[in-house]
Design an enzyme around this catalytic site. Structure first.
Site, PDB file in Angstrom:
ATOM      1  N   GLU A 144      -3.061  -7.936   4.924  1.00 38.75           N
ATOM      2  CA  GLU A 144      -3.090  -6.862   5.931  1.00 38.75           C
ATOM      3  C   GLU A 144      -4.008  -5.797   5.376  1.00 38.75           C
ATOM      4  O   GLU A 144      -3.622  -5.050   4.473  1.00 38.75           O
ATOM      5  CB  GLU A 144      -1.675  -6.302   6.141  1.00 38.75           C
ATOM      6  CG  GLU A 144      -0.683  -7.282   6.712  1.00 38.75           C
ATOM      7  CD  GLU A 144      -1.017  -7.700   8.135  1.00 38.75           C
ATOM      8  OE1 GLU A 144      -1.815  -6.997   8.788  1.00 38.75           O
ATOM      9  OE2 GLU A 144      -0.505  -8.727   8.579  1.00 38.75           O
TER      10      GLU A 144
ATOM     11  N   GLY B 143      -8.109  -8.878   7.827  1.00 40.03           N
ATOM     12  CA  GLY B 143      -6.965  -9.600   7.274  1.00 40.03           C
ATOM     13  C   GLY B 143      -6.836 -11.046   7.680  1.00 40.03           C
ATOM     14  O   GLY B 143      -7.632 -11.583   8.455  1.00 40.03           O
TER      15      GLY B 143
ATOM     16  N   ALA C 167       0.857  -1.191   0.000  1.00 44.95           N
ATOM     17  CA  ALA C 167       0.000   0.000   0.000  1.00 44.95           C
ATOM     18  C   ALA C 167       0.893   1.241   0.000  1.00 44.95           C
ATOM     19  O   ALA C 167       2.114   1.137   0.128  1.00 44.95           O
ATOM     20  CB  ALA C 167      -0.904  -0.007   1.230  1.00 44.95           C
TER      21      ALA C 167
ATOM     22  N   LYS D 289     -11.353 -10.746  11.511  1.00 43.71           N
ATOM     23  CA  LYS D 289     -12.517 -10.492  10.641  1.00 43.71           C
ATOM     24  C   LYS D 289     -12.075  -9.968   9.253  1.00 43.71           C
ATOM     25  O   LYS D 289     -11.150 -10.517   8.663  1.00 43.71           O
ATOM     26  CB  LYS D 289     -13.487  -9.536  11.362  1.00 43.71           C
ATOM     27  CG  LYS D 289     -13.958 -10.111  12.711  1.00 43.71           C
ATOM     28  CD  LYS D 289     -15.206  -9.440  13.240  1.00 43.71           C
ATOM     29  CE  LYS D 289     -14.927  -8.167  13.983  1.00 43.71           C
ATOM     30  NZ  LYS D 289     -16.076  -7.623  14.705  1.00 43.71           N
TER      31      LYS D 289
ATOM     32  N   GLU E 226       2.033 -10.386  10.171  1.00 44.16           N
ATOM     33  CA  GLU E 226       3.390  -9.948   9.846  1.00 44.16           C
ATOM     34  C   GLU E 226       4.124  -9.758  11.169  1.00 44.16           C
ATOM     35  O   GLU E 226       3.505  -9.602  12.222  1.00 44.16           O
ATOM     36  CB  GLU E 226       3.350  -8.634   9.067  1.00 44.16           C
ATOM     37  CG  GLU E 226       2.760  -8.853   7.690  1.00 44.16           C
ATOM     38  CD  GLU E 226       2.958  -7.700   6.725  1.00 44.16           C
ATOM     39  OE1 GLU E 226       2.793  -6.547   7.133  1.00 44.16           O
ATOM     40  OE2 GLU E 226       3.264  -7.975   5.549  1.00 44.16           O
TER      41      GLU E 226
ATOM     42  N   CYS F  97      -3.465   2.207   8.851  1.00 44.68           N
ATOM     43  CA  CYS F  97      -4.519   1.191   8.845  1.00 44.68           C
ATOM     44  C   CYS F  97      -5.056   0.902  10.236  1.00 44.68           C
ATOM     45  O   CYS F  97      -6.235   0.649  10.425  1.00 44.68           O
ATOM     46  CB  CYS F  97      -3.980  -0.083   8.227  1.00 44.68           C
ATOM     47  SG  CYS F  97      -2.428  -0.580   8.988  1.00 44.68           S
TER      48      CYS F  97
ATOM     49  N   ASN G 254       0.856   3.930   2.145  1.00 47.66           N
ATOM     50  CA  ASN G 254       1.034   4.769   3.341  1.00 47.66           C
ATOM     51  C   ASN G 254       2.385   4.589   4.032  1.00 47.66           C
ATOM     52  O   ASN G 254       2.899   5.524   4.634  1.00 47.66           O
ATOM     53  CB  ASN G 254      -0.121   4.558   4.321  1.00 47.66           C
ATOM     54  CG  ASN G 254      -0.236   3.133   4.786  1.00 47.66           C
ATOM     55  OD1 ASN G 254       0.272   2.229   4.132  1.00 47.66           O
ATOM     56  ND2 ASN G 254      -0.876   2.923   5.904  1.00 47.66           N
TER      57      ASN G 254
END
Ligand code: NDP
Length: 706
Positions: free
Chosen positions: A468, A676, A369, A673, A680, A502, A371
């Site tokens: 994730e 993910g 991603a 849920k 990690e 996240c 971010n």
């Protein structure tokens, strides 16, 4: 700090401060090696002689470096890294392609490279390169780095056909000047005159070459173009490109070549070849390389943080303190674990036993991603590589730059070619990975919807997946909490990385008894937050990732108002001064929120906090769990029994008691849920990058009923 203010002195000091005691000892041994080579030459410099010189036992030298070859390799890397660092610092301060060419020349012909001690050591190494594959690898990296720096800037100055030829010619002049001066007993040239000779040569060559402007746009303004990093080098792609922009200014930072089927196939082929070599190495050997990657990341923290801030718009005060270092921590952690990845012995009675082998999966894909681009690349590659896999990594198309730097650093650290490859592009490139039959696993960081698509595609070839994904996490403040700490937690949970995290705790449940006091403290602190130029160290809230994303966040703010939430602070775009061209939104707090509002149910991924009120422990647990997500949660209370009791009932994979958004590498990270699958970090990630082989060993005769 502006780029012009980067000074070699300052950075060397910073490096020294960062160095661990272990590194100091390693460095001391390498210095002793340099002394020994300078004084008595290559053949007479034995491991025990070098140990004696350093005042340590030969066993200690062996502990750090293995054997003489290992020590020499490390010492050559040390010298080469010094030149690389000098080059990077000078490049960062140079303002034009011509000045950057000179920066490469100046770093390689710096006075310290001319002294007798350094010169004789380089010569000793070059003499051995033909006989040692390990030294050859370091030399190759050193040479290709110099060429690639030269090529990069020549592209802006001369026509494409002249770039390679000129880069080789300039590199040869640099090496030739250094060699002649070092060998010349009369001190034919010193550093200053060698640089001047090289400069005259470069200017003459540039004047004679076809200018880049004859075939393209103004070279002084030309945008750098980045290729895919495959098999340890940059490879040409089909020609389609996309632009990456600085979200704080809108300026185009680079053009990126898109990897389509041929490039993805090349990456998979390179990964297959690399994995054969890498997977056959011992965990200790792999760990050593990963540790070197961590060291290089730390040494280049400032440069990488600067680039990450340009590409993401995140404040430099964060990227320079967290993003790169968290990646380095992860590589160091898995580098340390690599040697202990093993199966188990199983006792099966007197005539048999069993054992398990924990083996790599093979080729794995990482999809990131936008971010935390560099951190995500490290968090995915470190456990994958520690376990003996090769990785093909695709960064988000909004933030393609730092993963390429990671690939370069991995190569410099000695990672065999093909073990870490970077392919660039959009969802189509991602799909080529998730559907590829030779790829054994995909690890994605992204949105829930993307996670579902990735899992569907991965199912066609029965791949392992780690996902994730997004979140809408609760942060619960009980009436007995330390309110200042709770406010600090809520700020970290909502405004770090401009709210683009996240695990953010965007649903802040505050006990009714302390709600008013909490809000008062919170609003006062939010009003003081500094929104500004992400490169300014004083800035606390930077730019959002893109104009589209900014519009999405603004539309949620509008929905919050329309659905009846009370705006306490923020709520608008910030356009003052130079910020008008960027994607800035003031940190925003809504009070009077209810559980059904869009801003309370949906992931916004921006600096928007929703405060909710509660009165009862069971009530708040039920409301906190009433979401499709389950990534993270936080509880603030002085009653630790309550803290543990509540966290035990919260459906979330990553939880904090009296803190928020802190993610040490040692602790697994991931979601319940829809947030993910898999984890990690921590030892848990090893399970996700290995497969288990069971072996039954018979020690007696076989009794068969036939
Ligand atoms: P996206 O899901 O849009 O993209 C993630 C990556 O997947 C990108 O590289 C993207 O490529 C790629 N991709 C998109 N579609 C496909 C496809 N069909 N097949 C394969 N790859 C595909 O996420 P964002 O980049 O927008 O990141 C924000 C999201 O990530 C948020 O929901 C956030 O919560 C989540 N996130 C989760 C974290 C966690 O650890 N749980 C951490 C950080 C973020 P492209 O760039 O071209 O779109």
């Amino acid at each position: 700090m502006s780029r012009a203010e980067v000074s070699p002195t300052r950075s060397v000091d910073d490096d020294t401060r960062r160095r661990e005691p272990e590194d100091v000892r390693r460095r001391q041994l390498m210095e002793a090696t340099i002394d020994s080579l300078a004084e008595i030459g290559f053949n007479a410099s034995t491991l025990s002689q070098i140990a004696r010189r350093a005042g340590v036992s030969p066993g200690l030298v062996a502990h750090y470096f293995g054997d003489k070859d290992g020590l020499l390799e490390a010492t050559l890397r040390f010298l080469a890294a010094r030149v690389s660092r000098g080059t990077a610092l000078r490049l960062a301060a140079a303002r034009s392609p011509r000045a950057r060419l000179q920066a490469v020349i100046d770093a390689n012909l710096a006075p310290e490279e001319f002294d007798q001690r350094t010169g004789s050591v380089w010569l000793a190494f070059w003499g051995q390169v033909l006989h040692s594959a390990r030294l050859r690898r370091v030399q190759k990296i050193y040479q290709s780095r110099m060429l690639s720096n030269l090529r990069h800037d020549l592209r802006a100055l001369v026509a494409p056909d002249d770039v390679r030829r000129l880069a080789i010619a300039i590199a040869a002049v640099i090496d030739g000047l250094w060699l002649r001066s070092t060998l010349s007993a009369t001190g034919e040239t010193d550093a200053a005159s060698a640089r001047a000779v090289a400069a005259i040569f470069v200017d003459a060559q540039l004047a004679a070459a076809t200018p880049a402007s004859a075939k393209g746009p103004n070279p002084m303004n030309s945008t750098p173009r980045h290729r895919n990093h495959v098999g340890g080098q940059y490879i040409a792609a089909s020609g389609k490109t996309f632009e990456t922009r600085n979200p704080a200014t809108g300026e185009v930072l680079a053009e990126i070549e898109i990897a389509l089927e041929p490039e993805v196939e090349a990456a998979v082929a390179a990964a297959r070849a690399g994995q054969k070599i890498w997977g056959a190495m011992t965990g200790t050997e792999r760990g050593r390389v990963l540790k070197r990657v961590a060291d290089l990341l730390r040494a280049r923290n400032d440069e990488l943080a600067h680039l990450e801030t340009l590409d993401t718009g995140k404040p430099i005060q964060e990227t320079s303190a967290v993003d790169v270092l968290s990646g380095a921590d992860c590589l160091e952690y898995y580098g340390g674990l690599a040697a202990s990845i093993s199966g188990e012995h199983v006792d099966l009675g007197p005539s048999a036993f069993g054992y398990t082998r924990r083996e790599p999966l093979g080729i794995v894909a990482g999809i990131g991603a936008w971010n935390y681009p560099l951190q995500i690349a490290c968090w995915k590659s470190a456990p994958a590589l520690a376990c003996g896999n090769a990785m093909v990594f695709k960064p988000a198309e909004l933030t393609p730059l730092t993963a390429l730097k990671l690939a370069e650093i991995m190569k410099e650290a000695g990672l065999p070619d093909g073990v870490f490859n970077v392919v660039q592009g959009f969802a189509e490139t991602g799909r080529l990975l998730t559907r590829h039959p030779a790829i054994a696993k995909v690890s994605l960081t992204g949105e829930v919807g993307t996670g579902k698509k990735v899992m569907t595609d991965a199912a066609t070839t029965l791949k392992y997946v780690t996902l994730e994904l997004g979140g809408k996490s609760p942060l619960i403040v009980f009436e007995d909490a330390d309110l200042d700490d709770a406010v600090s937690g809520a700020l970290l949970a909502n405004f770090y990385s401009t709210g683009e995290v996240c695990s953010n705790g965007t649903r802040v449940f505050v006990h009714a008894k302390v709600r008013e006091a909490f809000i008062k403290k919170l609003v006062a602190r939010v009003k003081n937050m500094v929104v500004g130029d992400p490169q300014d160290p004083a800035t606390q809230v930077g730019a959002l990732i893109s104009p589209d994303h900014m519009e999405k966040v603004l539309s949620y703010i509008a929905k919050g108002k329309a659905e009846g939430a009370k705006l306490l602070v923020g709520g608008q775009r910030v356009t003052s001064g130079k910020l008008g061209k960027g994607c800035f939104i003031a940190p925003t707090v809504f009070d009077g929120c209810s559980d059904g509002m869009s801003i309370v149910r949906e992931e916004i991924f921006g600096p928007v906090m929703a405060v909710l009120s509660f009165e009862d422990e069971d009530e708040v647990i039920a409301r906190a769990n009433d979401t499709e997500f389950g990534l993270a949660a936080g509880v603030f209370t002085r009653d630790l029994a309550r803290g543990h009791r509540v966290i035990a009932q919260i459906q979330a994979g990553t939880c904090w008691i009296n803190h928020y958004n802190i993610t040490p590498i040692e602790l697994p990270f991931g979601g319940y849920k829809q947030s993910g699958l898999g984890r990690e970090n921590g030892k848990a990630a090893i399970e996700h990058y290995t497969q288990l082989k069971s072996v039954y060993v018979n020690l007696g005769h076989i009794e068969a009923p036939y």
